[in-house]
Design a protein around this motif. Structure first.
Motif, PDB file in Angstrom:
ATOM      1  N   ILE A  56       0.860  -1.186   0.000  1.00  0.00           N
ATOM      2  CA  ILE A  56       0.000   0.000   0.000  1.00  0.00           C
ATOM      3  C   ILE A  56       0.893   1.230   0.000  1.00  0.00           C
ATOM      4  O   ILE A  56       1.725   1.399   0.897  1.00  0.00           O
ATOM      5  CB  ILE A  56      -0.913   0.019   1.237  1.00  0.00           C
ATOM      6  CG1 ILE A  56      -1.781  -1.246   1.278  1.00  0.00           C
ATOM      7  CG2 ILE A  56      -1.778   1.282   1.228  1.00  0.00           C
ATOM      8  CD1 ILE A  56      -2.605  -1.385   2.544  1.00  0.00           C
ATOM      9  N   ASP A 115       1.085   5.043   0.586  1.00  0.00           N
ATOM     10  CA  ASP A 115       0.241   6.022   1.276  1.00  0.00           C
ATOM     11  C   ASP A 115       0.221   7.361   0.532  1.00  0.00           C
ATOM     12  O   ASP A 115       0.798   7.500  -0.545  1.00  0.00           O
ATOM     13  CB  ASP A 115       0.663   6.170   2.743  1.00  0.00           C
ATOM     14  CG  ASP A 115       2.053   6.780   2.898  1.00  0.00           C
ATOM     15  OD1 ASP A 115       2.523   7.467   1.973  1.00  0.00           O
ATOM     16  OD2 ASP A 115       2.666   6.568   3.965  1.00  0.00           O
ATOM     17  N   ARG A 116      -0.457   8.329   1.087  1.00  0.00           N
ATOM     18  CA  ARG A 116      -0.637   9.613   0.385  1.00  0.00           C
ATOM     19  C   ARG A 116       0.625  10.459   0.389  1.00  0.00           C
ATOM     20  O   ARG A 116       0.678  11.498  -0.263  1.00  0.00           O
ATOM     21  CB  ARG A 116      -1.804  10.376   1.011  1.00  0.00           C
ATOM     22  CG  ARG A 116      -3.136   9.690   0.734  1.00  0.00           C
ATOM     23  CD  ARG A 116      -4.255  10.340   1.516  1.00  0.00           C
ATOM     24  NE  ARG A 116      -5.528   9.696   1.237  1.00  0.00           N
ATOM     25  CZ  ARG A 116      -6.500   9.612   2.127  1.00  0.00           C
ATOM     26  NH1 ARG A 116      -6.346  10.105   3.336  1.00  0.00           N
ATOM     27  NH2 ARG A 116      -7.636   9.040   1.796  1.00  0.00           N
ATOM     28  N   CYS A 151     -12.041   6.297   0.739  1.00  0.00           N
ATOM     29  CA  CYS A 151     -11.186   5.104   0.711  1.00  0.00           C
ATOM     30  C   CYS A 151     -10.712   4.791  -0.704  1.00  0.00           C
ATOM     31  O   CYS A 151     -10.197   3.707  -0.951  1.00  0.00           O
ATOM     32  CB  CYS A 151     -11.966   3.911   1.244  1.00  0.00           C
ATOM     33  SG  CYS A 151     -13.395   3.515   0.216  1.00  0.00           S
ATOM     34  N   CYS A 168      -8.741   4.132  -3.909  1.00  0.00           N
ATOM     35  CA  CYS A 168      -7.337   3.783  -4.156  1.00  0.00           C
ATOM     36  C   CYS A 168      -7.176   3.386  -5.613  1.00  0.00           C
ATOM     37  O   CYS A 168      -8.156   3.121  -6.312  1.00  0.00           O
ATOM     38  CB  CYS A 168      -6.886   2.670  -3.230  1.00  0.00           C
ATOM     39  SG  CYS A 168      -7.870   1.190  -3.364  1.00  0.00           S
ATOM     40  N   SER A 186      -9.228   3.173 -10.479  1.00  0.00           N
ATOM     41  CA  SER A 186      -9.754   3.532  -9.157  1.00  0.00           C
ATOM     42  C   SER A 186     -10.742   2.489  -8.646  1.00  0.00           C
ATOM     43  O   SER A 186     -11.567   1.987  -9.410  1.00  0.00           O
ATOM     44  CB  SER A 186     -10.510   4.871  -9.226  1.00  0.00           C
ATOM     45  OG  SER A 186      -9.616   5.935  -9.370  1.00  0.00           O
ATOM     46  N   GLY A 245     -11.724   1.244  -1.572  1.00  0.00           N
ATOM     47  CA  GLY A 245     -11.074   0.236  -0.732  1.00  0.00           C
ATOM     48  C   GLY A 245     -12.051  -0.557   0.116  1.00  0.00           C
ATOM     49  O   GLY A 245     -11.849  -1.742   0.374  1.00  0.00           O
ATOM     50  N   VAL A 303      -1.592  -1.388  -4.237  1.00  0.00           N
ATOM     51  CA  VAL A 303      -2.512  -0.265  -4.396  1.00  0.00           C
ATOM     52  C   VAL A 303      -1.855   1.023  -3.898  1.00  0.00           C
ATOM     53  O   VAL A 303      -0.909   0.992  -3.124  1.00  0.00           O
ATOM     54  CB  VAL A 303      -3.836  -0.467  -3.618  1.00  0.00           C
ATOM     55  CG1 VAL A 303      -4.594  -1.697  -4.109  1.00  0.00           C
ATOM     56  CG2 VAL A 303      -3.601  -0.546  -2.134  1.00  0.00           C
ATOM     57  N   GLU A 304      -2.401   2.117  -4.367  1.00  0.00           N
ATOM     58  CA  GLU A 304      -1.943   3.425  -3.908  1.00  0.00           C
ATOM     59  C   GLU A 304      -3.172   4.196  -3.444  1.00  0.00           C
ATOM     60  O   GLU A 304      -4.203   4.188  -4.134  1.00  0.00           O
ATOM     61  CB  GLU A 304      -1.281   4.145  -5.091  1.00  0.00           C
ATOM     62  CG  GLU A 304      -0.783   5.521  -4.750  1.00  0.00           C
ATOM     63  CD  GLU A 304      -0.140   6.185  -5.970  1.00  0.00           C
ATOM     64  OE1 GLU A 304       0.187   5.497  -6.952  1.00  0.00           O
ATOM     65  OE2 GLU A 304       0.005   7.411  -5.923  1.00  0.00           O
ATOM     66  N   LEU A 305      -3.083   4.837  -2.322  1.00  0.00           N
ATOM     67  CA  LEU A 305      -4.234   5.599  -1.826  1.00  0.00           C
ATOM     68  C   LEU A 305      -4.414   6.861  -2.666  1.00  0.00           C
ATOM     69  O   LEU A 305      -3.436   7.556  -2.974  1.00  0.00           O
ATOM     70  CB  LEU A 305      -4.032   5.999  -0.362  1.00  0.00           C
ATOM     71  CG  LEU A 305      -3.811   4.852   0.628  1.00  0.00           C
ATOM     72  CD1 LEU A 305      -3.724   5.402   2.053  1.00  0.00           C
ATOM     73  CD2 LEU A 305      -4.926   3.812   0.538  1.00  0.00           C
TER      74      LEU A 305
END
Ligand code: FES
Length: 110
Positions: free
Chosen positions: A8, A10-11, A55, A57, A86, A89, A103-105
């Protein structure tokens, strides 16, 4: 063996490789929250009802995910920063098939 590995981002752009349980009926949003990969109050605002898009991602790996529900589709059609990959989540449930998921947020909506 009931944990799967997922990555994952994060932002802030930092990638975390984490173990996610598949036997606790968790979705990806709940996994992000349990590892505190996004500040409290910025993800999972609707509690996983496909009604807030906090949510969102981007799915980076080639995993076959279950089809979007109409609710998820409708929410993503109104959300910001939506890309072809997209997903919400909270609508992605942790299953063995998702081992290795990346995944990427999506950015926080303000
Ligand atoms: S938590 Fe609100 S849409 Fe996923």
């Amino acid at each position: 063996m009931s944990d799967i590995k997922i990555k994952i981002t994060d932002r802030e752009g930092v990638t975390h490789e984490i173990d996610a349980p598949t036997d606790m009926n968790m979705n990806l949003m709940e996994v992000v929250r349990s590892y505190e990969l996004a500040p409290e109050g910025t993800i999972g605002i609707c509690g996983g009802m496909a009604m807030c898009a906090s949510c969102q991602c981007y799915v980076k790996s080639a995993h076959e995910l279950p089809e979007k529900s109409d609710d998820e589709d409708a929410m993503l059609s109104e959300a910001f920063n939506v890309e072809d990959n997209s997903r919400l989540g909270c609508q992605i449930h942790m299953t063995q098939e998702l081992d290795g998921l990346e995944v990427e947020l999506a950015p926080e909506e303000v």
